[in-house]
Write a protein that holds these residues in place. Structure first.
Motif, PDB file in Angstrom:
ATOM      1  N   ASP A   1       0.837  -1.196   0.000  1.00 41.56           N
ATOM      2  CA  ASP A   1       0.000   0.000   0.000  1.00 41.56           C
ATOM      3  C   ASP A   1       0.877   1.253   0.000  1.00 41.56           C
ATOM      4  O   ASP A   1       2.092   1.196   0.230  1.00 41.56           O
ATOM      5  CB  ASP A   1      -0.995   0.007   1.171  1.00 41.56           C
ATOM      6  N   LEU A   2       0.251   2.374  -0.280  1.00 44.86           N
ATOM      7  CA  LEU A   2       0.982   3.624  -0.475  1.00 44.86           C
ATOM      8  C   LEU A   2       1.713   4.055   0.794  1.00 44.86           C
ATOM      9  O   LEU A   2       2.858   4.525   0.731  1.00 44.86           O
ATOM     10  CB  LEU A   2       0.008   4.722  -0.937  1.00 44.86           C
TER      11      LEU A   2
ATOM     12  N   LEU B   1       8.894   3.156   3.484  1.00 48.60           N
ATOM     13  CA  LEU B   1      10.090   2.421   3.077  1.00 48.60           C
ATOM     14  C   LEU B   1      11.101   3.357   2.412  1.00 48.60           C
ATOM     15  O   LEU B   1      12.300   3.321   2.732  1.00 48.60           O
ATOM     16  CB  LEU B   1       9.706   1.299   2.106  1.00 48.60           C
ATOM     17  N   LEU B   2      10.624   4.205   1.524  1.00 49.55           N
ATOM     18  CA  LEU B   2      11.514   5.120   0.819  1.00 49.55           C
ATOM     19  C   LEU B   2      12.144   6.130   1.773  1.00 49.55           C
ATOM     20  O   LEU B   2      13.312   6.504   1.620  1.00 49.55           O
ATOM     21  CB  LEU B   2      10.742   5.836  -0.292  1.00 49.55           C
ATOM     22  N   ARG B   3      11.376   6.550   2.766  1.00 50.21           N
ATOM     23  CA  ARG B   3      11.916   7.483   3.769  1.00 50.21           C
ATOM     24  C   ARG B   3      12.946   6.778   4.658  1.00 50.21           C
ATOM     25  O   ARG B   3      14.024   7.319   4.926  1.00 50.21           O
ATOM     26  CB  ARG B   3      10.791   8.046   4.630  1.00 50.21           C
TER      27      ARG B   3
ATOM     28  N   THR C   1       2.060   1.380  -6.362  1.00 48.16           N
ATOM     29  CA  THR C   1       2.156   2.289  -5.218  1.00 48.16           C
ATOM     30  C   THR C   1       3.563   2.842  -5.036  1.00 48.16           C
ATOM     31  O   THR C   1       3.739   3.935  -4.502  1.00 48.16           O
ATOM     32  CB  THR C   1       1.706   1.597  -3.920  1.00 48.16           C
ATOM     33  N   LYS C   2       4.597   2.113  -5.475  1.00 43.83           N
ATOM     34  CA  LYS C   2       5.954   2.668  -5.375  1.00 43.83           C
ATOM     35  C   LYS C   2       6.101   3.877  -6.300  1.00 43.83           C
ATOM     36  O   LYS C   2       6.829   4.832  -5.981  1.00 43.83           O
ATOM     37  CB  LYS C   2       7.000   1.608  -5.725  1.00 43.83           C
TER      38      LYS C   2
END
Length: 280
Positions: free
Chosen positions: A198-199, A205-207, A226-227
């Motif tokens: 999910d978003l 994860l990216l943060r 969502t990525k």
């Protein structure tokens, strides 16, 4: 349908071969669309179907119905299988980047005069605020991110990770369902996860990993989109590997279109079979 999707006289006879026989459908699968198609066809009594997987993942999610796992042994092997199993129609619902099996199925169906229905989900389209750098090959993507010397989220599955093995100036977070077995880049961490995601999860994860670039193939569909949405929200550039050409035959984009085309195909074949019987 294109010329490669025509119905030859021989296959029409097979599809309508007797009142008790039903056509057999081979679904080349491994995707969500293939599983959805199997679920839709499972309740029908006017056909049988087999779903085929390449077997690259040790624990795949199996669809409803009969399943076979493994390769066919190239074009000749596929032709032998289609004949041996009395396959009447082939539906190619493989991943947009699964080029080999798609091209083999097109040639095999053309040689046997079998109908081929190609299902290709729509590609993702660049939206406002997307920061895409589109490339043709994985090697192009590797050269680009290594030159940037940042932290890269590599989300392309495990098959093509080796293309980034020589990248010594970038750090990679490699996400895959199963661990890659080939050569890996010098600086990396492996994250074993299976989507969909999910978003909120993707953004976090990216943060958490302070990602500077994402490398993705343009798979289309909703399972991993969502990525791309998270990258848009966070202003993270995406190195997008463009799709290869899978078919020369015309393609449909949805499971419902496959079902409609398949139903029309079988209806026509049965009607032609009745006409031939009455003409005798």
């Amino acid at each position: 349908m294109s010329e490669l999707n025509r119905i030859s006289d021989g296959i029409e006879a097979r599809l309508g071969r007797s009142p008790d026989a039903v056509p057999r459908i081979l679904i080349l699968g491994g995707t969500g669309e293939a599983a959805e198609l199997a679920a839709q066809l499972a309740s029908r009594n006017d056909l049988e179907f087999i779903s085929s997987f390449a077997g690259r993942v040790s624990c795949p999610k199996y669809p409803i119905g009969a399943v076979r796992v493994g390769g066919f042994g190239g074009i000749e092997g596929l032709i032998s299988y289609l004949i041996m199993e009395s396959i009447s129609v082939v539906v190619d619902a493989t991943h947009p980047f699964s080029v080999g099996i798609s091209r083999n199925s097109e040639v095999a169906c053309a040689r046997l005069g079998l109908p081929l229905i190609a299902l290709v989900r729509p590609a993702w389209q660049k939206q406002k605020n997307d920061l895409w750098h589109e490339v043709i090959t994985y090697a192009d993507a590797a050269e680009f991110v290594n030159r940037k010397k940042g932290r890269v989220f590599l989300s392309i599955g495990r098959q093509e990770v080796g293309s980034f093995a020589a990248c010594n100036d970038a750090w990679f977070l490699i996400r895959a369902i199963e661990a890659p077995t080939g050569q890996l880049p010098q600086h990396h961490e492996i994250l074993l996860q299976r989507g969909p995601f999910d978003l909120k999860e993707e953004s976090q994860l990216l943060r958490d990993y302070s990602i500077d670039h994402i490398v993705s193939k343009n798979s289309g569909g909703s399972g991993t989109y969502t990525k791309i949405e998270a990258a848009r929200l966070l202003g993270i550039p995406v190195v997008m590997v463009q799709r290869p050409t899978k078919h020369t035959a015309s393609a449909v984009e949805t499971v419902d279109q496959v079902v409609t085309e398949l139903t029309a195909l079988l209806t026509r074949a049965v009607q032609d079979g009745k006409q031939r019987k009455e003409a005798r």
